[in-house]
Design a protein around this motif. Structure first.
Motif, PDB file in Angstrom:
ATOM      1  N   ALA A 134       0.829  -1.206   0.000  1.00  0.00           N
ATOM      2  CA  ALA A 134       0.000   0.000   0.000  1.00  0.00           C
ATOM      3  C   ALA A 134       0.863   1.255   0.000  1.00  0.00           C
ATOM      4  O   ALA A 134       0.566   2.227  -0.715  1.00  0.00           O
ATOM      5  CB  ALA A 134      -0.924  -0.009   1.210  1.00  0.00           C
ATOM      6  N   ILE A 135       1.929   1.251   0.773  1.00  0.00           N
ATOM      7  CA  ILE A 135       2.795   2.429   0.867  1.00  0.00           C
ATOM      8  C   ILE A 135       3.614   2.616  -0.409  1.00  0.00           C
ATOM      9  O   ILE A 135       3.737   3.727  -0.928  1.00  0.00           O
ATOM     10  CB  ILE A 135       3.703   2.314   2.101  1.00  0.00           C
ATOM     11  CG1 ILE A 135       2.855   2.459   3.373  1.00  0.00           C
ATOM     12  CG2 ILE A 135       4.798   3.376   2.077  1.00  0.00           C
ATOM     13  CD1 ILE A 135       3.606   2.193   4.643  1.00  0.00           C
ATOM     14  N   ILE A 136       4.164   1.522  -0.942  1.00  0.00           N
ATOM     15  CA  ILE A 136       4.986   1.619  -2.156  1.00  0.00           C
ATOM     16  C   ILE A 136       4.187   2.219  -3.308  1.00  0.00           C
ATOM     17  O   ILE A 136       4.651   3.114  -4.018  1.00  0.00           O
ATOM     18  CB  ILE A 136       5.532   0.234  -2.550  1.00  0.00           C
ATOM     19  CG1 ILE A 136       6.573  -0.235  -1.533  1.00  0.00           C
ATOM     20  CG2 ILE A 136       6.152   0.267  -3.948  1.00  0.00           C
ATOM     21  CD1 ILE A 136       6.915  -1.710  -1.650  1.00  0.00           C
ATOM     22  N   PHE A 137       2.951   1.746  -3.499  1.00  0.00           N
ATOM     23  CA  PHE A 137       2.172   2.162  -4.655  1.00  0.00           C
ATOM     24  C   PHE A 137       1.195   3.291  -4.369  1.00  0.00           C
ATOM     25  O   PHE A 137       0.637   3.863  -5.302  1.00  0.00           O
ATOM     26  CB  PHE A 137       1.419   0.955  -5.229  1.00  0.00           C
ATOM     27  CG  PHE A 137       2.331  -0.099  -5.775  1.00  0.00           C
ATOM     28  CD1 PHE A 137       2.996   0.098  -6.971  1.00  0.00           C
ATOM     29  CD2 PHE A 137       2.549  -1.279  -5.087  1.00  0.00           C
ATOM     30  CE1 PHE A 137       3.860  -0.855  -7.479  1.00  0.00           C
ATOM     31  CE2 PHE A 137       3.407  -2.245  -5.582  1.00  0.00           C
ATOM     32  CZ  PHE A 137       4.069  -2.036  -6.781  1.00  0.00           C
ATOM     33  N   SER A 148      14.404   1.776 -17.419  1.00  0.00           N
ATOM     34  CA  SER A 148      12.965   2.054 -17.439  1.00  0.00           C
ATOM     35  C   SER A 148      12.636   3.352 -16.708  1.00  0.00           C
ATOM     36  O   SER A 148      13.455   3.906 -15.969  1.00  0.00           O
ATOM     37  CB  SER A 148      12.193   0.900 -16.796  1.00  0.00           C
ATOM     38  OG  SER A 148      12.510   0.812 -15.416  1.00  0.00           O
ATOM     39  N   ARG A 149      11.390   3.815 -16.886  1.00  0.00           N
ATOM     40  CA  ARG A 149      10.930   5.009 -16.204  1.00  0.00           C
ATOM     41  C   ARG A 149      10.960   4.830 -14.690  1.00  0.00           C
ATOM     42  O   ARG A 149      11.394   5.727 -13.949  1.00  0.00           O
ATOM     43  CB  ARG A 149       9.499   5.362 -16.640  1.00  0.00           C
ATOM     44  CG  ARG A 149       8.938   6.609 -15.965  1.00  0.00           C
ATOM     45  CD  ARG A 149       7.426   6.698 -16.100  1.00  0.00           C
ATOM     46  NE  ARG A 149       6.767   5.625 -15.378  1.00  0.00           N
ATOM     47  CZ  ARG A 149       6.540   5.620 -14.056  1.00  0.00           C
ATOM     48  NH1 ARG A 149       6.973   6.621 -13.304  1.00  0.00           N
ATOM     49  NH2 ARG A 149       5.925   4.614 -13.487  1.00  0.00           N
ATOM     50  N   VAL A 150      10.480   3.662 -14.208  1.00  0.00           N
ATOM     51  CA  VAL A 150      10.425   3.477 -12.758  1.00  0.00           C
ATOM     52  C   VAL A 150      11.819   3.351 -12.159  1.00  0.00           C
ATOM     53  O   VAL A 150      12.049   3.754 -11.018  1.00  0.00           O
ATOM     54  CB  VAL A 150       9.551   2.264 -12.372  1.00  0.00           C
ATOM     55  CG1 VAL A 150       8.103   2.511 -12.733  1.00  0.00           C
ATOM     56  CG2 VAL A 150      10.059   0.987 -12.992  1.00  0.00           C
ATOM     57  N   MET A 177      15.721  -0.002  -6.434  1.00  0.00           N
ATOM     58  CA  MET A 177      15.087  -0.444  -7.671  1.00  0.00           C
ATOM     59  C   MET A 177      13.699   0.173  -7.811  1.00  0.00           C
ATOM     60  O   MET A 177      13.094   0.601  -6.822  1.00  0.00           O
ATOM     61  CB  MET A 177      14.993  -1.974  -7.723  1.00  0.00           C
ATOM     62  CG  MET A 177      14.063  -2.613  -6.721  1.00  0.00           C
ATOM     63  SD  MET A 177      14.028  -4.433  -6.880  1.00  0.00           S
ATOM     64  CE  MET A 177      13.274  -4.618  -8.512  1.00  0.00           C
ATOM     65  N   GLY A 178      13.207   0.223  -9.033  1.00  0.00           N
ATOM     66  CA  GLY A 178      11.866   0.715  -9.296  1.00  0.00           C
ATOM     67  C   GLY A 178      10.849  -0.387  -9.075  1.00  0.00           C
ATOM     68  O   GLY A 178      11.163  -1.571  -9.168  1.00  0.00           O
ATOM     69  N   ALA A 179       9.623   0.021  -8.774  1.00  0.00           N
ATOM     70  CA  ALA A 179       8.545  -0.943  -8.509  1.00  0.00           C
ATOM     71  C   ALA A 179       7.493  -0.828  -9.599  1.00  0.00           C
ATOM     72  O   ALA A 179       6.897   0.233  -9.796  1.00  0.00           O
ATOM     73  CB  ALA A 179       7.919  -0.673  -7.140  1.00  0.00           C
ATOM     74  N   PHE A 180       7.293  -1.932 -10.326  1.00  0.00           N
ATOM     75  CA  PHE A 180       6.253  -1.980 -11.339  1.00  0.00           C
ATOM     76  C   PHE A 180       4.964  -2.469 -10.711  1.00  0.00           C
ATOM     77  O   PHE A 180       4.962  -3.461  -9.972  1.00  0.00           O
ATOM     78  CB  PHE A 180       6.638  -2.955 -12.459  1.00  0.00           C
ATOM     79  CG  PHE A 180       7.669  -2.420 -13.405  1.00  0.00           C
ATOM     80  CD1 PHE A 180       7.294  -1.643 -14.488  1.00  0.00           C
ATOM     81  CD2 PHE A 180       9.018  -2.707 -13.220  1.00  0.00           C
ATOM     82  CE1 PHE A 180       8.243  -1.160 -15.365  1.00  0.00           C
ATOM     83  CE2 PHE A 180       9.964  -2.228 -14.098  1.00  0.00           C
ATOM     84  CZ  PHE A 180       9.584  -1.450 -15.179  1.00  0.00           C
ATOM     85  N   GLY A 237       6.600  -8.563 -12.814  1.00  0.00           N
ATOM     86  CA  GLY A 237       7.251  -9.827 -12.464  1.00  0.00           C
ATOM     87  C   GLY A 237       8.349  -9.703 -11.430  1.00  0.00           C
ATOM     88  O   GLY A 237       8.340 -10.380 -10.407  1.00  0.00           O
ATOM     89  N   ALA A 238       9.315  -8.806 -11.687  1.00  0.00           N
ATOM     90  CA  ALA A 238      10.433  -8.663 -10.749  1.00  0.00           C
ATOM     91  C   ALA A 238       9.960  -8.111  -9.414  1.00  0.00           C
ATOM     92  O   ALA A 238      10.421  -8.530  -8.353  1.00  0.00           O
ATOM     93  CB  ALA A 238      11.506  -7.756 -11.353  1.00  0.00           C
ATOM     94  N   THR A 239       9.026  -7.151  -9.459  1.00  0.00           N
ATOM     95  CA  THR A 239       8.509  -6.572  -8.209  1.00  0.00           C
ATOM     96  C   THR A 239       7.799  -7.641  -7.390  1.00  0.00           C
ATOM     97  O   THR A 239       7.965  -7.718  -6.166  1.00  0.00           O
ATOM     98  CB  THR A 239       7.540  -5.421  -8.513  1.00  0.00           C
ATOM     99  OG1 THR A 239       8.204  -4.462  -9.344  1.00  0.00           O
ATOM    100  CG2 THR A 239       7.074  -4.756  -7.241  1.00  0.00           C
TER     101      THR A 239
END
Length: 278
Positions: free
Chosen positions: A134-137, A165-167, A246-249, A261-263
């Motif tokens: 919830a906090i990440i996104f 990537s953008r993220v 790292m970025g979170a998708f 996938g990676a997230t």
């Protein structure tokens, strides 16, 4: 100007364990930030009626549940104050209440008022996972997941998971405070991935960091018979990284998280402190 990190603790139904407090205090010390601990307690709506009062006494059960959560929150905050004082970290505490279905949303909204967030990560604690997601996104703030490992007292070595990537770019921009404190930065890029559009992405990004006065090196590598998220963490641990950025998708759909996938893999198996940004 002070940088303030939020440490949220949701006390219902499974509270974040107090074991995260020393980890959070150590990370705050390593980052050189002030720590604000916030207990988010449950507020249960009164749904009683005459029959329920005779059979179960719902109002009494509600009061007891709310009191238990407040006690948990107060104990957690007291431990933060004690541990922070021992470590020489400036700290403040507070508590808020929220309806049970909105506890995670409340954590995300509260996080928007701070510079970054420190989140407990316990593999067998559903509360820690849903709170972190919830906090990440939902907060718009970089979030550091603190797994059950001893955090470093100094952030000497930092790894960046970079795919152009953008993220990923957003995550690095959000991590400037961290990068300025690192003595060595390693840019990790998994080669051979379909999403990687440039073969020299790691080298180009490391060069850009060096031009900005940071000490960075590129480390492209091939992920052999291993998921990307596992390979990145294993390589970060091998080089002795104290933190990985790292970025979170991901996005929300009908209030359910749909993760890249990676997230998704990272959030299933956190092996070292990871700063995620969306």
């Amino acid at each position: 100007m002070k940088t303030i990190a939020l440490l949220p603790v949701i006390t219902y139904p499974e509270p974040n364990p107090e074991m995260v407090v020393p980890r959070a205090v150590a990370m705050a010390a390593a980052l050189g930030v002030q720590l604000h601990a916030l207990a988010i307690n449950v507020e249960i709506r009164n749904i009683s009626n005459a029959l329920s009062r005779r059979l179960v006494d719902v109002p009494k059960m509600t009061r007891e549940a709310e009191a238990l959560c407040r006690d948990r929150g107060e104990a957690f905050l007291a431990k933060v104050v004690l541990e922070a004082k021992r470590a020489g970290v400036d700290s403040t505490t507070d508590a808020v209440a929220s309806n049970a279905p909105l506890l995670n949303d409340t954590a995300a909204i509260q996080a928007r008022y701070y510079d970054l967030v420190l989140c407990a990560w316990e593999p067998n604690n559903p509360t820690s996972r849903t709170t972190a997601q919830a906090i990440i996104f939902g907060s718009g703030r970089p979030t550091i997941l603190l797994p059950e490992v001893e955090p470093a007292r100094k952030l000497d070595k930092v790894a960046i998971a970079w795919d152009g990537s953008r993220v990923a770019a957003r995550a690095v921009a959000d991590a400037h405070h961290v990068l300025r404190r690192a003595s060595k930065i390693t840019v990790l890029t998994v080669t051979g991935e379909k999403s990687l559009q440039e073969t020299d992405a790691a080298q180009r990004f490391a060069q850009g960091l060096n031009l900005r006065g940071l000490s960075a090196e590129a480390m492209p590598f091939v992920s052999e018979d291993c998921p990307v998220e596992v390979s990145l963490q294993e390589r970060a641990i091998e080089i002795g990284a104290d933190l990985m950025i790292m970025g979170a998708f991901g996005h929300t759909r009908l209030r359910d998280f749909v993760l890249g996938g990676a997230t998704k893999g990272i959030l299933s198996d956190v092996r070292l402190p990871i700063m995620l940004s969306h």
